[in-house]
Design a protein around this motif. Structure first.
Motif, PDB file in Angstrom:
ATOM      1  N   PHE A 285       4.626  75.094  37.021  1.00 47.46           N
ATOM      2  CA  PHE A 285       4.351  76.717  37.149  1.00 47.46           C
ATOM      3  C   PHE A 285       5.501  77.558  36.019  1.00 47.46           C
ATOM      4  CE2 PHE A 285       4.452  80.943  38.662  1.00 47.46           C
ATOM      5  CZ  PHE A 285       3.354  81.263  38.887  1.00 47.46           C
ATOM      6  N   LEU A 286       4.877  78.091  35.178  1.00 52.61           N
ATOM      7  CA  LEU A 286       5.793  78.432  34.134  1.00 52.61           C
ATOM      8  C   LEU A 286       5.772  80.115  34.034  1.00 52.61           C
ATOM      9  CD1 LEU A 286       4.336  76.363  31.399  1.00 52.61           C
ATOM     10  CD2 LEU A 286       6.570  75.828  32.429  1.00 52.61           C
ATOM     11  N   THR A 287       6.874  80.791  33.939  1.00 52.46           N
ATOM     12  CA  THR A 287       6.855  82.352  33.695  1.00 52.46           C
ATOM     13  C   THR A 287       7.896  82.356  32.490  1.00 52.46           C
ATOM     14  OG1 THR A 287       8.534  82.529  35.487  1.00 52.46           O
ATOM     15  CG2 THR A 287       6.555  82.951  35.916  1.00 52.46           C
ATOM     16  N   PRO A 288       7.832  83.577  31.725  1.00 54.55           N
ATOM     17  CA  PRO A 288       8.506  83.678  30.542  1.00 54.55           C
ATOM     18  C   PRO A 288       9.762  84.650  30.574  1.00 54.55           C
ATOM     19  CG  PRO A 288       6.747  85.395  30.662  1.00 54.55           C
ATOM     20  CD  PRO A 288       6.775  84.633  32.019  1.00 54.55           C
ATOM     21  N   HIS A 289      10.821  84.009  31.334  1.00 52.15           N
ATOM     22  CA  HIS A 289      12.105  84.395  31.550  1.00 52.15           C
ATOM     23  C   HIS A 289      12.027  85.793  32.111  1.00 52.15           C
ATOM     24  CE1 HIS A 289      16.635  84.215  30.214  1.00 52.15           C
ATOM     25  NE2 HIS A 289      16.297  84.862  31.436  1.00 52.15           N
ATOM     26  N   VAL A 290      11.565  86.045  33.099  1.00 54.33           N
ATOM     27  CA  VAL A 290      11.251  87.406  33.757  1.00 54.33           C
ATOM     28  C   VAL A 290      12.145  87.619  34.910  1.00 54.33           C
ATOM     29  CG1 VAL A 290       9.062  88.053  32.423  1.00 54.33           C
ATOM     30  CG2 VAL A 290       8.868  86.661  34.559  1.00 54.33           C
ATOM     31  N   GLY A 291      12.991  86.948  35.319  1.00 52.46           N
ATOM     32  CA  GLY A 291      13.551  87.181  36.617  1.00 52.46           C
ATOM     33  C   GLY A 291      14.062  88.402  37.234  1.00 52.46           C
ATOM     34  N   SER A 292      14.519  89.288  36.134  1.00 50.05           N
ATOM     35  CA  SER A 292      14.790  90.524  36.362  1.00 50.05           C
ATOM     36  C   SER A 292      13.963  91.597  36.115  1.00 50.05           C
ATOM     37  CB  SER A 292      16.159  91.035  35.494  1.00 50.05           C
ATOM     38  OG  SER A 292      15.972  90.861  34.348  1.00 50.05           O
ATOM     39  N   ALA A 293      12.775  91.254  35.981  1.00 55.38           N
ATOM     40  CA  ALA A 293      11.632  92.198  35.365  1.00 55.38           C
ATOM     41  C   ALA A 293      10.915  93.022  36.524  1.00 55.38           C
ATOM     42  CB  ALA A 293      10.777  91.427  34.572  1.00 55.38           C
ATOM     43  N   THR A 294      11.643  93.825  36.902  1.00 53.59           N
ATOM     44  CA  THR A 294      10.919  94.874  37.870  1.00 53.59           C
ATOM     45  C   THR A 294      11.376  96.245  37.232  1.00 53.59           C
ATOM     46  OG1 THR A 294      12.762  94.923  39.408  1.00 53.59           O
ATOM     47  CG2 THR A 294      10.983  93.305  39.869  1.00 53.59           C
ATOM     48  N   THR A 295      10.638  97.360  37.364  1.00 49.52           N
ATOM     49  CA  THR A 295      11.076  98.728  37.107  1.00 49.52           C
ATOM     50  C   THR A 295      12.382  98.935  37.523  1.00 49.52           C
ATOM     51  OG1 THR A 295       8.872  99.289  36.618  1.00 49.52           O
ATOM     52  CG2 THR A 295      10.400 100.897  37.045  1.00 49.52           C
TER      53      THR A 295
END
Length: 324
Positions: A285-295
């Motif tokens: 399961f892959l995500t694009p380095h978005v660990g902090s990606a909340t507003t």
């Protein structure tokens, strides 16, 4: 009246609230439509002569790059916890203060680690692919079965702020917490977790392994074939920390062989172009380095970076300096 506001060079666009504060308090050369490359940053710095630079991960400033920065730069503020993209000794040698943004992204990064665990354990990527293909048939009772996360043994590598936040969340799933760290935590911070003096000793006891430590020359490729082989067959591997921690050839081999049942990855050695073999593996399961990606978190990070810049340019001690 001339504009005497300090000059800030942005390497990428920030959230609207952060941009509003920046444009009110600084003179900027413009808002980048894309994250600048190192070459673009250096060219812009020569042309704009900034007092400060706001950057982030994925944009390296190493020895020769640092030498090319104009003398007017007083502070480099990275909108990140990690600083492995920056040559800290070289920047300090130039008299440039370096700051980062710890703490404010702890919760979102811990949330991402749990998301990766659940998605990997419950085969979320495969389910999504099936649904987008139209589904169209009932699944057999023994088909596309995942792994129950509740009650499993979670091994955490790096029990800092984020590692401890992951442990708190994992306890909600009745998971048994194991950890490997440079030093043992005080009992209050351990909160019942079991400490292992070496990573190799911990691995045979882990149903799920999750990385939460910074990248450094010492940790480069630390997760290798030998260590992956020490995990129980069918374990799950999670990395929401740094891609450089992992020997990706060894990881791919372990996923192909069944030594690992699945992996959840948010970070990769070659970003933003990860090894294409990962895309071929249905059990990743892959995500694009978005660990902090909340507003909320990206705004908090940007605001802290601006706090640091304003403190340095105002002759004050920055809230979160990076030491040598």
């Amino acid at each position: 009246m001339s504009d005497i506001r300090p000059r800030l060079l942005l390497t990428q666009r920030q959230t609207p609230a952060v941009m509003q504060r920046i444009t009110h308090s600084f003179t900027i050369s413009g808002t980048p439509e894309h994250r600048l490359t190192t070459r673009e940053l250096l060219d812009a710095a020569r042309a704009f002569q900034p007092d400060a630079i706001m950057t982030s991960t994925g944009l390296p400033l190493q020895g020769d790059d640092v030498k090319q920065l104009p003398d007017c730069v007083k502070v480099v503020a990275t909108v990140s916890v990690g600083t492995d993209h920056l040559d800290i000794p070289a920047l300090h040698a130039r008299g440039i203060i370096v700051t980062n943004t710890p703490d404010v992204l702890t919760d979102c990064n811990a949330d991402m680690a749990i998301l990766l665990m659940l998605a990997a354990a419950r085969r979320a990527g495969e389910y999504t692919t099936l649904m987008r293909g139209g589904w169209g048939r009932s699944l057999a009772m023994d088909e596309l079965l995942g792994t129950r996360m509740s009650g499993k043994r979670l091994g955490i590598v790096g029990m800092g702020r984020i590692g401890r936040a992951v442990a708190r969340r994992a306890r909600g799933f009745d998971m048994e917490i194991l950890y490997s760290n440079r030093r043992r935590l005080p009992a209050a911070q351990e909160a019942g977790a079991t400490y292992f003096g070496t990573l190799a000793d911990m691995l045979p006891h882990c149903d799920i392994l999750s990385l939460h430590l910074p990248a450094s020359p010492e940790t480069d490729g630390m997760i290798n074939a030998g260590l992956l082989a020490r995990l129980p067959r069918g374990a799950i591997f999670i990395n929401a920390a740094r891609g450089a921690l992992v020997d990706e050839d060894a990881l791919i081999d372990a996923l192909r062989s069944g030594q690992l049942a699945a992996a959840g990855l948010d970070v990769y050695r070659n970003e933003p172009n990860p090894d294409p073999r990962f895309l071929e593996l249905p059990n990743v399961f892959l995500t694009p380095h978005v660990g902090s990606a909340t507003t909320e978190t990206r705004t908090d990070m940007g605001m802290l970076a601006v706090d640091n810049v304003e403190a340095v340019l105002g002759g004050r001690h920055p809230p979160t300096p990076v030491r040598a």
